[in-house]
Each structure stands twice: as structure tokens, then as C-alpha cells.
Design an enzyme around this catalytic site. Structure first.
Site, PDB file in Angstrom:
ATOM      1  N   LEU A 106      35.904  51.244 -10.465  1.00  0.00           N
ATOM      2  CA  LEU A 106      36.955  50.810  -9.552  1.00  0.00           C
ATOM      3  C   LEU A 106      36.321  50.264  -8.270  1.00  0.00           C
ATOM      4  O   LEU A 106      35.116  50.053  -8.214  1.00  0.00           O
ATOM      5  CB  LEU A 106      37.891  51.990  -9.264  1.00  0.00           C
ATOM      6  CG  LEU A 106      38.712  52.486 -10.460  1.00  0.00           C
ATOM      7  CD1 LEU A 106      39.412  53.797 -10.112  1.00  0.00           C
ATOM      8  CD2 LEU A 106      39.733  51.441 -10.885  1.00  0.00           C
ATOM      9  N   TYR A 144      35.920  56.907  -3.427  1.00  0.00           N
ATOM     10  CA  TYR A 144      36.305  55.687  -4.133  1.00  0.00           C
ATOM     11  C   TYR A 144      35.417  55.506  -5.352  1.00  0.00           C
ATOM     12  O   TYR A 144      34.291  55.986  -5.404  1.00  0.00           O
ATOM     13  CB  TYR A 144      36.319  54.458  -3.232  1.00  0.00           C
ATOM     14  CG  TYR A 144      35.080  54.125  -2.436  1.00  0.00           C
ATOM     15  CD1 TYR A 144      33.924  53.651  -3.040  1.00  0.00           C
ATOM     16  CD2 TYR A 144      35.086  54.219  -1.044  1.00  0.00           C
ATOM     17  CE1 TYR A 144      32.811  53.302  -2.304  1.00  0.00           C
ATOM     18  CE2 TYR A 144      33.977  53.871  -0.288  1.00  0.00           C
ATOM     19  CZ  TYR A 144      32.840  53.408  -0.928  1.00  0.00           C
ATOM     20  OH  TYR A 144      31.737  53.063  -0.187  1.00  0.00           O
ATOM     21  N   CYS A 145      35.959  54.871  -6.367  1.00  0.00           N
ATOM     22  CA  CYS A 145      35.300  54.706  -7.672  1.00  0.00           C
ATOM     23  C   CYS A 145      34.752  56.040  -8.194  1.00  0.00           C
ATOM     24  O   CYS A 145      33.561  56.180  -8.474  1.00  0.00           O
ATOM     25  CB  CYS A 145      34.175  53.673  -7.586  1.00  0.00           C
ATOM     26  SG  CYS A 145      33.607  53.071  -9.201  1.00  0.00           S
ATOM     27  N   PRO A 146      35.626  57.058  -8.323  1.00  0.00           N
ATOM     28  CA  PRO A 146      35.156  58.380  -8.749  1.00  0.00           C
ATOM     29  C   PRO A 146      34.738  58.409 -10.213  1.00  0.00           C
ATOM     30  O   PRO A 146      35.262  57.664 -11.042  1.00  0.00           O
ATOM     31  CB  PRO A 146      36.386  59.267  -8.517  1.00  0.00           C
ATOM     32  CG  PRO A 146      37.550  58.332  -8.698  1.00  0.00           C
ATOM     33  CD  PRO A 146      37.086  57.013  -8.138  1.00  0.00           C
ATOM     34  N   LYS A 197      29.791  62.169  -1.254  1.00  0.00           N
ATOM     35  CA  LYS A 197      29.244  61.140  -2.145  1.00  0.00           C
ATOM     36  C   LYS A 197      28.549  60.025  -1.370  1.00  0.00           C
ATOM     37  O   LYS A 197      29.056  59.538  -0.364  1.00  0.00           O
ATOM     38  CB  LYS A 197      30.391  60.555  -2.979  1.00  0.00           C
ATOM     39  CG  LYS A 197      29.995  59.409  -3.914  1.00  0.00           C
ATOM     40  CD  LYS A 197      31.190  58.973  -4.737  1.00  0.00           C
ATOM     41  CE  LYS A 197      30.901  57.743  -5.565  1.00  0.00           C
ATOM     42  NZ  LYS A 197      32.026  57.361  -6.428  1.00  0.00           N
TER      43      LYS A 197
END
Length: 279
Positions: A97, A151-153, A164
Site C-alpha cells: 500500500l 502505513y503499508c503494514p 516502524k
């Protein structure tokens, strides 16, 4: 699961530094170009016309979107927000993502053969171990698990103390594997996360969707400089890449694009342009 050193160790590695290059084969060096380059190199590695590759790349303010992001119900509003904040948007050809890139984020592509016998998890794990080896003198606390609110997990989020700093994606072309990671090295990680969070707010507007988009919490993100308490720069981390690679290969070579690679690059570039025009 295979040993990560067996996956990455090769007699010869091809090293490509595109981090400061302004154009590649006459095309502006954007994230769109980078995905075409990695596909090209994956083909070369698959066909054994190139040794395995480590490629470094950095781009100015860019939001790299996944295919699901391009299907947000109010994507036009999200894209308008991105443009108003002086970011460009690119829809990638690998999984994942939205991710924020800028000059403080180093991207590393590990391009190796073995698409027919290495599992997706083998390759993710190899990249995790490579990054852990890069920073072993500074920390033993780099962990790989999903950071909720990032974001973008994903299962291979890299974090220190629950925050992260990196995410990994993977793409396979023929027998070539491109494992790509972004490393948030320096700069304002909170601001990057805020941009992604607001992109989803604008693009979704609380509408129920069949796909679950992340509810981004900037507090769970951080840069390596912040998390390690060391003033790291992108240049510092590039040197660590080379130093770690030297331990996993007998020689490192720098080879410009060959004639067939130029042909493949132009083809893949056109495909990326078409993908982005249709989204």
C-alpha cells in the site's frame, strides 16, 4: 526455511547506485522509472546475463501507491491532496500500500535468481537478516512483525521498540526475484505518516470499503536516526550496504546497462506509464 546467507551469498554482486542520478536511459529518474529498472534487472538475473544485483535508489517527494490505493472511493480527492503537498504519485507493480519517499528515505533492491525454488518468505527473511547485519554494531533490537497503525503494514515491517522504520515488498519476473525495502533513515517521519494518513482520509471519507485500508498513526513510525539516537544520513547507510555486501560476495562489480537491458527497460517503462495512466 533456507539460511539467509545461502540466499544472498553469491560469488559476484553487481552494484548499482541510482540514488543521485537524474535520468536513466533518457528517462527522468522517478519512482516509476525505478520499478521499470528493477523489472529489467530481474529479467537479466533470471536469464543469467547479469550477476545478482544490489541497487540503491532515492527519490524526491513521492507517494508510492499500491493497486488497492488506486481503488479508493474518492481517489481523485486523495490524489489532489498529494499534489497540493508537492508530492508526485506512482502506482507500483509490486505488492503493498501507500509509502512516502523523499531524500531521507533510502530504497534498496536485492535482485537474485531462484524464483522457482525460493519461497516468498525465504526472500523476505533474507532481507530482514541483511538489514539486521547492516546495523549489528548499533542495535540488536530490529524486529520483523506487523506494526498496527503504520502505513503499508505487513508481517515483515521492521521496527525498533515497536516503531516502524522500514517495509519490504517483493516482485518476481521469470526466475528473477526483486526484494525491495524502503529505509526511513533521516528527516521527519511524523510528517511522512501524516501525509499518508490524510491521503486515506481524503480518499476514503469514512465510506465502508470491502478492502481494509490502514488507520495510520504517525506515533508508531520513526526514522533510524531517531530510533537509534544516532545522526545517520542516507550516505552513511549506503556505505553500510556496501560493507555488508562485501562479506557476502567475493567481488562487487559495477556494470552499465547492456544493449538488451536497454531494450527491456524501454518496454517495462512503457508498461509502467500505461499502468499509471489507467489508474
Amino acid at each position: 526455511m533456507k539460511n539467509w546467507k545461502e540466499i544472498i551469498h553469491h560469488q559476484t554482486f553487481r552494484y548499482i547506485d541510482h540514488s543521485t542520478q537524474t535520468d536513466i536511459e533518457g528517462k527522468p529518474n522517478t519512482a516509476l522509472t525505478s520499478f521499470a529498472v528493477d523489472d529489467t534487472l530481474a529479467i537479466s538475473v533470471s536469464e543469467e546475463t547479469s550477476p545478482p544485483v544490489i541497487r540503491l535508489w532515492v527519490h524526491s517527494k513521492t507517494i508510492v501507491l499500491g493497486i488497492p490505493d488506486s481503488r479508493l472511493p474518492f481517489i481523485d480527492s486523495g490524489m489532489q491532496f498529494i499534489e497540493q503537498n508537492n508530492y508526485q504519485a506512482v502506482v507500483r507493480n509490486s505488492g503493498g500500500l501507500a509509502v512516502a519517499l523523499d531524500e531521507g528515505v533510502l530504497n534498496i533492491s536485492l535482485i537474485i535468481p531462484g524464483g522457482k525454488n525460493l519461497s516468498i518468505y525465504d526472500c523476505y527473511e533474507a532481507m530482514v537478516r541483511f538489514i539486521q547485519a547492516m546495523f549489528h554494531d548499533l542495535t540488536n533490537d530490529i524486529k520483523a512483525y506487523e506494526i498496527v497503525g503504520s502505513y503499508c503494514p505487513g508481517d515483515y515491517d521492521l521496527s525498533i521498540g515497536g516503531r516502524k522504520f522500514a517495509g519490504i515488498s517483493q516482485r518476481r519476473v521469470k526466475n528473477g526475484i526483486s526484494v525491495q525495502i524502503y529505509l526511513d533513515v533521516e528527516g521527519n517521519s511524523n510528517q511522512r505518516a501524516e501525509v499518508i494518513r490524510e491521503f486515506y482520509n481524503k480518499g476514503k471519507k469514512n465510506m465502508e470499503t470491502s478492502f481494509t485500508y490502514p488507520d495510520v498513526d504517525p506515533k508508531v513510525m520513526g526514522s533510524l536516526s531517531e530510533l537509534l539516537g544516532v545522526a545517520l544520513t542516507v550516505d552513511d547507510v549506503q556505505k553500510r550496504v556496501v560493507h555488508t555486501l562485501e562479506k557476502l560476495s567475493d567481488e562487487i562489480v559495477e556494470i552499465p546497462f547492456q544493449e538488451e537491458e536497454i531494450v527491456n527497460f524501454k518496454k517495462r517503462y512503457k508498461q509502467m506509464v500505461k499502468r499509471n495512466e489507467s489508474n
